[in-house]
Design a protein around this motif. Structure first.
Motif, PDB file in Angstrom:
ATOM      1  N   HIS A 177      44.899 -31.780  28.667  1.00 43.38           N
ATOM      2  CA  HIS A 177      44.384 -31.000  29.807  1.00 43.38           C
ATOM      3  C   HIS A 177      45.257 -29.801  30.161  1.00 43.38           C
ATOM      4  N   VAL A 178      45.817 -29.146  29.147  1.00 40.39           N
ATOM      5  CA  VAL A 178      46.673 -27.984  29.400  1.00 40.39           C
ATOM      6  C   VAL A 178      46.012 -26.666  29.018  1.00 40.39           C
ATOM      7  N   ILE A 179      44.919 -26.720  28.265  1.00 37.67           N
ATOM      8  CA  ILE A 179      44.197 -25.507  27.892  1.00 37.67           C
ATOM      9  C   ILE A 179      42.851 -25.512  28.601  1.00 37.67           C
ATOM     10  N   ALA A 180      42.555 -24.425  29.294  1.00 34.48           N
ATOM     11  CA  ALA A 180      41.253 -24.253  29.943  1.00 34.48           C
ATOM     12  C   ALA A 180      40.353 -23.506  28.965  1.00 34.48           C
ATOM     13  N   HIS A 181      39.432 -24.217  28.351  1.00 31.09           N
ATOM     14  CA  HIS A 181      38.483 -23.627  27.412  1.00 31.09           C
ATOM     15  C   HIS A 181      37.312 -23.085  28.222  1.00 31.09           C
ATOM     16  N   HIS A 182      37.195 -21.763  28.302  1.00 38.21           N
ATOM     17  CA  HIS A 182      36.125 -21.137  29.081  1.00 38.21           C
ATOM     18  C   HIS A 182      34.886 -20.969  28.199  1.00 38.21           C
ATOM     19  N   PHE A 183      33.738 -21.312  28.761  1.00 39.19           N
ATOM     20  CA  PHE A 183      32.485 -21.160  28.035  1.00 39.19           C
ATOM     21  C   PHE A 183      31.388 -20.741  29.005  1.00 39.19           C
ATOM     22  N   CYS A 184      30.365 -20.136  28.458  1.00 37.05           N
ATOM     23  CA  CYS A 184      29.230 -19.693  29.269  1.00 37.05           C
ATOM     24  C   CYS A 184      28.303 -20.878  29.526  1.00 37.05           C
ATOM     25  N   PRO A 185      28.011 -21.175  30.792  1.00 37.04           N
ATOM     26  CA  PRO A 185      27.112 -22.287  31.080  1.00 37.04           C
ATOM     27  C   PRO A 185      25.662 -21.994  30.706  1.00 37.04           C
ATOM     28  N   SER A 186      25.346 -20.734  30.429  1.00 36.32           N
ATOM     29  CA  SER A 186      23.982 -20.372  30.077  1.00 36.32           C
ATOM     30  C   SER A 186      23.748 -20.442  28.564  1.00 36.32           C
ATOM     31  N   CYS A 187      24.567 -19.735  27.779  1.00 30.85           N
ATOM     32  CA  CYS A 187      24.341 -19.691  26.322  1.00 30.85           C
ATOM     33  C   CYS A 187      25.294 -20.588  25.533  1.00 30.85           C
ATOM     34  N   GLY A 188      26.352 -21.087  26.165  1.00 27.82           N
ATOM     35  CA  GLY A 188      27.240 -22.043  25.524  1.00 27.82           C
ATOM     36  C   GLY A 188      28.376 -21.466  24.691  1.00 27.82           C
ATOM     37  N   ILE A 189      28.464 -20.164  24.574  1.00 27.51           N
ATOM     38  CA  ILE A 189      29.512 -19.544  23.750  1.00 27.51           C
ATOM     39  C   ILE A 189      30.864 -19.649  24.443  1.00 27.51           C
ATOM     40  N   HIS A 190      31.927 -19.861  23.643  1.00 29.58           N
ATOM     41  CA  HIS A 190      33.301 -20.003  24.123  1.00 29.58           C
ATOM     42  C   HIS A 190      34.080 -18.722  23.819  1.00 29.58           C
ATOM     43  N   PRO A 191      34.150 -17.764  24.762  1.00 29.56           N
ATOM     44  CA  PRO A 191      34.834 -16.502  24.472  1.00 29.56           C
ATOM     45  C   PRO A 191      36.362 -16.574  24.494  1.00 29.56           C
ATOM     46  N   TYR A 192      36.934 -17.414  25.359  1.00 32.78           N
ATOM     47  CA  TYR A 192      38.392 -17.430  25.468  1.00 32.78           C
ATOM     48  C   TYR A 192      38.861 -18.730  26.116  1.00 32.78           C
ATOM     49  N   GLY A 193      40.162 -18.939  25.990  1.00 26.92           N
ATOM     50  CA  GLY A 193      40.805 -20.056  26.658  1.00 26.92           C
ATOM     51  C   GLY A 193      42.053 -19.544  27.349  1.00 26.92           C
TER      52      GLY A 193
ATOM     53  N   SER B 129      46.885  -9.239  29.420  1.00 26.48           N
ATOM     54  CA  SER B 129      46.156  -8.342  28.513  1.00 26.48           C
ATOM     55  C   SER B 129      44.651  -8.562  28.565  1.00 26.48           C
ATOM     56  N   LEU B 130      44.220  -9.650  29.206  1.00 23.26           N
ATOM     57  CA  LEU B 130      42.808  -9.989  29.331  1.00 23.26           C
ATOM     58  C   LEU B 130      42.311  -9.579  30.713  1.00 23.26           C
ATOM     59  N   THR B 131      41.245  -8.771  30.738  1.00 25.86           N
ATOM     60  CA  THR B 131      40.619  -8.352  31.995  1.00 25.86           C
ATOM     61  C   THR B 131      39.172  -8.826  31.989  1.00 25.86           C
ATOM     62  N   LEU B 132      38.826  -9.651  32.948  1.00 24.65           N
ATOM     63  CA  LEU B 132      37.448 -10.116  33.051  1.00 24.65           C
ATOM     64  C   LEU B 132      36.575  -9.013  33.633  1.00 24.65           C
ATOM     65  N   LEU B 133      35.416  -8.800  33.035  1.00 28.60           N
ATOM     66  CA  LEU B 133      34.461  -7.806  33.520  1.00 28.60           C
ATOM     67  C   LEU B 133      33.362  -8.453  34.350  1.00 28.60           C
ATOM     68  N   THR B 134      33.340  -9.759  34.351  1.00 24.72           N
ATOM     69  CA  THR B 134      32.399 -10.541  35.144  1.00 24.72           C
ATOM     70  C   THR B 134      33.227 -11.482  36.015  1.00 24.72           C
ATOM     71  N   PRO B 135      32.656 -12.013  37.074  1.00 25.08           N
ATOM     72  CA  PRO B 135      33.437 -12.909  37.936  1.00 25.08           C
ATOM     73  C   PRO B 135      33.988 -14.116  37.167  1.00 25.08           C
ATOM     74  N   GLU B 136      35.174 -14.561  37.543  1.00 24.32           N
ATOM     75  CA  GLU B 136      35.806 -15.687  36.868  1.00 24.32           C
ATOM     76  C   GLU B 136      34.913 -16.930  36.895  1.00 24.32           C
ATOM     77  N   ASN B 137      34.180 -17.107  37.993  1.00 26.43           N
ATOM     78  CA  ASN B 137      33.326 -18.291  38.097  1.00 26.43           C
ATOM     79  C   ASN B 137      32.025 -18.156  37.303  1.00 26.43           C
ATOM     80  N   ALA B 138      31.860 -17.067  36.528  1.00 32.23           N
ATOM     81  CA  ALA B 138      30.699 -16.938  35.650  1.00 32.23           C
ATOM     82  C   ALA B 138      30.804 -17.895  34.465  1.00 32.23           C
ATOM     83  N   SER B 139      32.032 -18.316  34.165  1.00 29.03           N
ATOM     84  CA  SER B 139      32.224 -19.256  33.065  1.00 29.03           C
ATOM     85  C   SER B 139      32.497 -20.653  33.612  1.00 29.03           C
ATOM     86  N   SER B 140      32.234 -21.631  32.790  1.00 26.13           N
ATOM     87  CA  SER B 140      32.621 -23.000  33.089  1.00 26.13           C
ATOM     88  C   SER B 140      33.868 -23.303  32.279  1.00 26.13           C
TER      89      SER B 140
END
Length: 115
Positions: free
Chosen positions: A63-79, A45-56
């Motif tokens: 170590h079972v949840i991948a917490h994705h965050f922006c390396p530039s502004c630090g916001i955590h949009p999804y896991g 149900s989740l579609t990335l509009l930016t490349p997957e490697n845009a997040s860290s």
């Protein structure tokens, strides 16, 4: 319904489809610090509009949840992770969605600190 979301600077952007019937507020060491309100959806149900490697990605504890965050502004949009049945899921931080009235959404506390 389809929602758009992003980090603050827009480097990580996505769309997610579904109905928000409620969210959880987790008290684990990570979520409590982030202040996330999490809506769980099937990963497809989740579609990335930016490349997957845009997040860290940050993983901790088991170590079972991948917490994705922006390396530039630090916001955590999804896991990303798996539900108890092994299906791929996404945990959407609804605070990063556009046009969502947080006051209208039921929030359930979750004791992640004890897990």
């Amino acid at each position: 319904m389809k929602y758009r979301g992003s980090c603050h600077c827009g480097q990580v952007a996505y769309e997610v489809e579904g109905e928000i019937s409620g969210v959880i507020s987790c008290n684990c060491s990570m979520c409590q610090r982030k202040g996330s309100l999490l809506w769980f959806v099937p990963r497809e149900s989740l579609t990335l509009l930016t490349p997957e490697n845009a997040s860290s990605v940050y993983k901790f504890n088991k170590h079972v949840i991948a917490h994705h965050f922006c390396p530039s502004c630090g916001i955590h949009p999804y896991g990303e992770g798996r539900d108890p049945q092994g299906r791929a899921i996404a945990a959407i931080n609804i605070r990063t969605l556009e046009d969502v009235d947080l006051a209208e959404i039921a929030v359930t506390p979750f004791d992640g600190r004890s897990k």
